[in-house]
Design an enzyme around this catalytic site. Structure first.
Site, PDB file in Angstrom:
ATOM      1  N   PRO A   7       0.759  -1.035  -0.041  1.00 11.42           N
ATOM      2  CA  PRO A   7       0.003  -0.048   0.041  1.00 11.42           C
ATOM      3  C   PRO A   7       0.833   1.192   0.000  1.00 11.42           C
ATOM      4  CG  PRO A   7       0.175  -0.708   2.216  1.00 11.42           C
ATOM      5  CD  PRO A   7       0.916  -1.567   1.292  1.00 11.42           C
ATOM      6  N   MET A   8       0.829   2.211  -1.191  1.00 14.01           N
ATOM      7  CA  MET A   8       1.516   3.402  -1.087  1.00 14.01           C
ATOM      8  C   MET A   8       0.628   4.357  -1.135  1.00 14.01           C
ATOM      9  SD  MET A   8       4.705   1.912  -3.317  1.00 14.01           S
ATOM     10  CE  MET A   8       3.799   0.667  -4.299  1.00 14.01           C
ATOM     11  N   GLU A   9       0.608   5.193  -0.505  1.00 14.45           N
ATOM     12  CA  GLU A   9      -0.444   6.379  -0.328  1.00 14.45           C
ATOM     13  C   GLU A   9       0.187   7.680  -1.481  1.00 14.45           C
ATOM     14  OE1 GLU A   9      -1.822  10.382   0.745  1.00 14.45           O
ATOM     15  OE2 GLU A   9       0.082   9.815   0.800  1.00 14.45           O
ATOM     16  N   GLN A  68      -6.636  -1.007   4.861  1.00 18.96           N
ATOM     17  CA  GLN A  68      -5.448  -0.719   5.814  1.00 18.96           C
ATOM     18  C   GLN A  68      -6.154   0.667   6.640  1.00 18.96           C
ATOM     19  OE1 GLN A  68      -1.567   1.348   5.141  1.00 18.96           O
ATOM     20  NE2 GLN A  68      -0.884  -0.567   5.577  1.00 18.96           N
ATOM     21  N   CYS A  98       4.230   4.177   8.096  1.00 12.75           N
ATOM     22  CA  CYS A  98       4.128   5.523   7.243  1.00 12.75           C
ATOM     23  C   CYS A  98       5.275   6.177   7.749  1.00 12.75           C
ATOM     24  CB  CYS A  98       2.908   6.062   7.156  1.00 12.75           C
ATOM     25  SG  CYS A  98       3.118   7.554   6.098  1.00 12.75           S
ATOM     26  N   HIS A 168       9.094  -3.553   6.664  1.00 11.30           N
ATOM     27  CA  HIS A 168       9.990  -2.556   5.947  1.00 11.30           C
ATOM     28  C   HIS A 168      11.170  -2.453   6.455  1.00 11.30           C
ATOM     29  CE1 HIS A 168      10.412   0.327   2.634  1.00 11.30           C
ATOM     30  NE2 HIS A 168      11.269   0.690   3.439  1.00 11.30           N
ATOM     31  N   GLY A 200      11.204  -4.073   0.993  1.00 12.11           N
ATOM     32  CA  GLY A 200      12.042  -2.871   0.487  1.00 12.11           C
ATOM     33  C   GLY A 200      13.092  -3.207  -0.177  1.00 12.11           C
ATOM     34  N   GLU A 201      13.435  -2.524  -1.221  1.00 10.16           N
ATOM     35  CA  GLU A 201      14.561  -2.524  -1.954  1.00 10.16           C
ATOM     36  C   GLU A 201      14.511  -3.953  -3.020  1.00 10.16           C
ATOM     37  OE1 GLU A 201      17.067  -0.159  -3.049  1.00 10.16           O
ATOM     38  OE2 GLU A 201      15.542   0.980  -2.009  1.00 10.16           O
ATOM     39  N   GLY A 223       6.789  -3.268  -3.577  1.00  8.24           N
ATOM     40  CA  GLY A 223       6.358  -1.932  -3.728  1.00  8.24           C
ATOM     41  C   GLY A 223       6.529  -1.117  -4.998  1.00  8.24           C
TER      42      GLY A 223
END
Length: 322
Positions: A7-9, A68, A98, A168, A200-201, A223
């Site tokens: 989930p990326m705002e 979420q 976040c 993350h 992450g990455e 992501g």
């Protein structure tokens, strides 16, 4: 192995969830966070960020979507989680990761990692409010300033009732700067009894291989890597299974880009639709040389009709210069 879409705002909204899950290789996805302050939100607040609730909480491709929530009041979060379940959410995810300053200043997201007791209280209260058959999960970072309290935070969440954790592998202060510290994901998995997802990455299959080796976990949340390489999940699954796979080329990606643009124009005003397309195109430039040229053309205009011509699609009746 499960692969989830992060989930990326402001990035992975229902349009991008729809388009990316059409490609395949994603087991489940999560909404942008729904901010909970001091009241029970109306159903419209959930439907705005999670319109999939009206279609069985699944994307058009049939991929399950979790809702979420972000906030710091245990009781208020619990009440809103219960409502989300009434509206059809198949799982509730709580955001403790976040890093945005505005969110942290209002006591939401990663800043709560300073208070493991509060993490436990939030999780326990939400778990009590949510029907037993509906999972409650959490996404966290390694900490706010340092990872020293990561294990305590993970234990607090699981002891409170979390059935999965997504970690993350950076602190709030580290933001999105490489590297991701996957070795800490292994440490978290060592102290909790629930599945831990590494996040992450992970930009390539090679990154996934290194992450799997370092973290020791079998589940992953993708992501920005998946946004910039839409078939990354399929590539990883093929590598895992020992199957040959021909990566998605630009020609195959273009129909998805056109569908994204069509939906963006239908959802957003002409003032904002071009920006959404430019945002995704900019990320695609990391993986596709053809995206570099197209982005160079698109970035110079906000004329929806001209952009439609560049994409080779019929202009929307509502297209105009923003």
């Amino acid at each position: 192995m499960h692969i989830a879409l992060a989930p990326m705002e402001g990035l992975v909204d229902n349009i991008l969830r729809d388009v990316l899950t059409r490609v395949g290789g994603i087991d489940w996805c999560v909404t942008e966070f729904i901010r909970v302050n001091d009241r029970l939100l109306p159903a419209s607040s959930f439907h705005k960020l999670a319109p999939e609730l009206r279609q069985g909480a699944r994307t058009a491709a049939g991929v399950a979507m979790r809702v979420q929530l972000l906030g710091s009041d245990p009781v208020c979060l619990a009440e809103n989680a219960a409502l989300a379940c009434e509206l059809g959410a198949p799982a509730i995810d709580l955001n403790f990761g976040c890093p945005a300053k505005t969110v942290n200043k209002s006591r939401g997201g990663a800043v709560l990692l300073k208070e493991p007791e509060l993490l436990h209280a939030i999780m326990a209260e939400v778990r009590r409010a949510v029907p037993a058959g509906i999972p409650v999960t959490a996404k966290m970072r390694l900490g706010f300033e340092t990872p020293d309290g990561a294990l305590d935070c993970a234990r607090a969440l699981v002891d409170g009732g979390a059935e999965q954790l997504v970690v993350h592998a950076r602190t709030k202060l580290q933001g999105y700067k490489p590297p991701a510290h996957w070795e800490w994901v292994a440490r978290v998995q060592d102290v909790v009894r629930v599945p831990v997802f590494a996040n992450g990455e992970i930009w390539t299959v090679e990154d996934w291989q290194r992450c799997r080796e370092v973290s020791g976990v079998k589940d992953f949340m993708l992501g920005r890597g998946l946004v910039s390489r839409p078939d990354l999940g399929l590539q990883i699954a093929a590598e895992r299974d020992g199957h040959a796979y021909q990566p998605l080329d630009w020609q195959a990606l273009m129909p998805l880009l056109r569908e994204f643009w069509r939906q963006a124009q239908a959802k957003l005003s002409p003032r904002y639709a071009p920006g959404r397309l430019k945002q995704w195109l900019a990320m695609l430039t990391r993986s596709y040389p053809e995206a570099v040229a197209l982005f160079g053309d698109v970035r110079r205009t906000d004329d929806c009709q001209l952009i439609s011509q560049m994409l080779g699609v019929a202009a929307s009746p509502n297209s105009c210069v923003a």
